[in-house]
Scaffold this motif. Structure first.
Motif, PDB file in Angstrom:
ATOM      1  N   ALA A  19       0.829  -1.206   0.000  1.00  0.00           N
ATOM      2  CA  ALA A  19       0.000   0.000   0.000  1.00  0.00           C
ATOM      3  C   ALA A  19       0.866   1.259   0.000  1.00  0.00           C
ATOM      4  O   ALA A  19       1.931   1.293   0.612  1.00  0.00           O
ATOM      5  N   ASP A  20       0.384   2.279  -0.658  1.00  0.00           N
ATOM      6  CA  ASP A  20       1.115   3.542  -0.787  1.00  0.00           C
ATOM      7  C   ASP A  20       0.167   4.691  -0.450  1.00  0.00           C
ATOM      8  O   ASP A  20      -0.817   4.920  -1.171  1.00  0.00           O
ATOM      9  N   PRO A  21       0.426   5.438   0.618  1.00  0.00           N
ATOM     10  CA  PRO A  21      -0.465   6.538   1.010  1.00  0.00           C
ATOM     11  C   PRO A  21      -0.666   7.577  -0.090  1.00  0.00           C
ATOM     12  O   PRO A  21      -1.759   8.142  -0.224  1.00  0.00           O
ATOM     13  N   ASP A  23      -0.676   7.001  -3.328  1.00  0.00           N
ATOM     14  CA  ASP A  23      -1.633   6.420  -4.263  1.00  0.00           C
ATOM     15  C   ASP A  23      -3.031   6.418  -3.669  1.00  0.00           C
ATOM     16  O   ASP A  23      -4.027   6.606  -4.389  1.00  0.00           O
ATOM     17  N   ALA A  24      -3.137   6.183  -2.371  1.00  0.00           N
ATOM     18  CA  ALA A  24      -4.441   6.192  -1.711  1.00  0.00           C
ATOM     19  C   ALA A  24      -5.124   7.541  -1.899  1.00  0.00           C
ATOM     20  O   ALA A  24      -6.322   7.622  -2.204  1.00  0.00           O
ATOM     21  N   GLN A  26      -4.626   9.744  -4.309  1.00  0.00           N
ATOM     22  CA  GLN A  26      -5.020   9.895  -5.711  1.00  0.00           C
ATOM     23  C   GLN A  26      -6.245   9.052  -6.046  1.00  0.00           C
ATOM     24  O   GLN A  26      -7.153   9.500  -6.753  1.00  0.00           O
ATOM     25  N   LEU A  27      -6.281   7.824  -5.536  1.00  0.00           N
ATOM     26  CA  LEU A  27      -7.400   6.931  -5.824  1.00  0.00           C
ATOM     27  C   LEU A  27      -8.685   7.448  -5.198  1.00  0.00           C
ATOM     28  O   LEU A  27      -9.768   7.346  -5.800  1.00  0.00           O
ATOM     29  N   GLN A  28      -8.610   7.990  -4.013  1.00  0.00           N
ATOM     30  CA  GLN A  28      -9.805   8.520  -3.364  1.00  0.00           C
ATOM     31  C   GLN A  28     -10.370   9.710  -4.138  1.00  0.00           C
ATOM     32  O   GLN A  28     -11.587   9.887  -4.230  1.00  0.00           O
ATOM     33  N   GLY A  46      -4.261   2.465  -1.175  1.00  0.00           N
ATOM     34  CA  GLY A  46      -3.245   2.829  -2.154  1.00  0.00           C
ATOM     35  C   GLY A  46      -2.576   1.659  -2.837  1.00  0.00           C
ATOM     36  O   GLY A  46      -1.345   1.588  -2.904  1.00  0.00           O
ATOM     37  N   ARG A  48      -2.647  -0.178  -6.552  1.00  0.00           N
ATOM     38  CA  ARG A  48      -3.148  -0.051  -7.919  1.00  0.00           C
ATOM     39  C   ARG A  48      -3.769  -1.371  -8.382  1.00  0.00           C
ATOM     40  O   ARG A  48      -3.419  -2.455  -7.902  1.00  0.00           O
TER      41      ARG A  48
END
Length: 247
Positions: A19-21, A23-24, A26-28, A46, A48
Motif C-alpha cells: 500500500a502507498d499513502p 496512491d491512496a 489519488q485513488l480517493q 493505495g 493499484r
C-alpha cells in the motif's frame, strides 16, 4: 497432511505490504469519495489495480466465507480483490470439465447479497464482476432478476443490471440490453448514462451495427445526451450528428 486454508487476514496483510499513502490519496480523488459524491466514504489504502489482481491470484482458493469477509471490509482494494477471486472461482466452476452448478449458485447468492447490502459500491467493482458472475449465470435462465435490479433504488444495483447484460451481448443476444435500456432511459445519473450508452455501443460493435441503428432510430429522441454520445461513438460522423440532433 492437513491442507493449508488461505484467509482474508492473509490477503489483507499482503495488500498492506504494498500500500502507498500517496496512491491512496489519488485513488480517493479519482473514485469520487468526497462528501456528496458517488463514492462518498469509500476507503483506499493505495494499491493499484494490476497489483491487486496479482495478489488476488495468489489467493485463488480462498473459501467463500473469507471472500464474504473481504466484501464486508471498508477498504476498497479488499473488496476488489474479493471480486477478482470470485470471478476466477465462478469461471472455473463454469468450465465443462469442472462444471459445478451448486457451487455457481452459492457464488451468485454471495455476490447478490454483497450487492444488495451496498458492498459492490463503485463503478470499477461493478464492472469487474457483473458481466463475469451474474451475466454468465443467467445466460440460460430467465432474466427477471436483472429487471428487479434495474428498478432498485441503488445506483449500483441498476449498473449491475446493465453490465450483466454484457455477457449476453458477447453471446450475440441484444434483447435484454435493449429492454434494460428502455427501462432506464429516464435515469440521468451519469454512471447509468455511461453504462447504458456503453452497452448499446457494444451491440453495434459485437453483434450488428444495423441492430443498433434500428434501435436508435426509434429511441434516440428520448435518450440522455451522455448515453447517446457513448452509443454512437463508433458510427459514421454524419450518423452521430443526426442522432444527437434528434434529441
Amino acid at each position: 497432511m492437513t491442507a493449508v486454508t488461505e484467509t482474508a487476514a492473509q490477503l489483507r496483510a499482503a495488500l498492506a505490504e504494498v500500500a502507498d499513502p500517496a496512491d491512496a490519496f489519488q485513488l480517493q480523488r479519482f473514485f469520487k469519495t468526497g462528501p456528496g459524491e458517488y463514492g462518498a466514504g469509500d476507503v483506499f489504502i493505495g494499491v493499484r489495480v494490476p497489483v491487486t489482481r496479482s495478489i488476488a491470484k495468489r489467493f485463488a482458493t480462498l473459501p467463500l466465507t473469507e471472500i464474504d469477509a473481504l466484501l464486508d471490509s471498508p477498504v476498497h482494494e479488499h473488496r476488489l480483490a474479493a471480486l477478482v477471486i470470485l470471478n476466477g472461482r465462478f469461471a472455473a466452476a463454469s468450465k465443462p470439465r469442472t462444471f459445478d452448478d451448486k457451487a455457481r449458485a452459492a457464488m451468485v447468492e454471495l455476490y447478490l447479497a454483497a450487492v444488495r447490502r451496498g458492498r459492490v459500491n463503485n463503478w470499477d467493482l461493478v464492472d469487474v464482476s457483473a458481466e463475469n458472475i451474474i451475466g454468465p449465470w443467467l445466460l440460460d435462465k430467465p432474466r427477471d432478476l436483472l429487471f428487479e435490479l434495474a428498478d432498485a433504488e441503488s445506483l449500483w444495483e441498476r449498473r449491475v443490471a446493465l453490465l450483466s447484460s454484457f455477457a449476453f451481448i458477447k453471446a450475440g443476444d441484444a434483447t435484454t440490453t435493449f429492454e434494460l435500456s428502455e427501462r432506464l432511459f429516464a435515469d440521468r445519473r451519469d454512471l447509468i448514462q455511461k453504462a447504458l450508452g456503453w452497452m448499446l455501443r457494444e451491440v453495434g460493435k459485437r453483434i450488428d451495427e444495423q441492430l443498433l441503428t434500428d434501435f436508435l432510430d426509434k429511441h434516440a429522441p428520448e435518450m440522455g445526451r451522455t448515453a447517446l454520445s457513448y452509443a454512437t461513438e463508433r458510427l459514421a460522423p454524419a450518423q452521430r450528428v443526426a442522432y444527437r440532433a434528434a434529441r
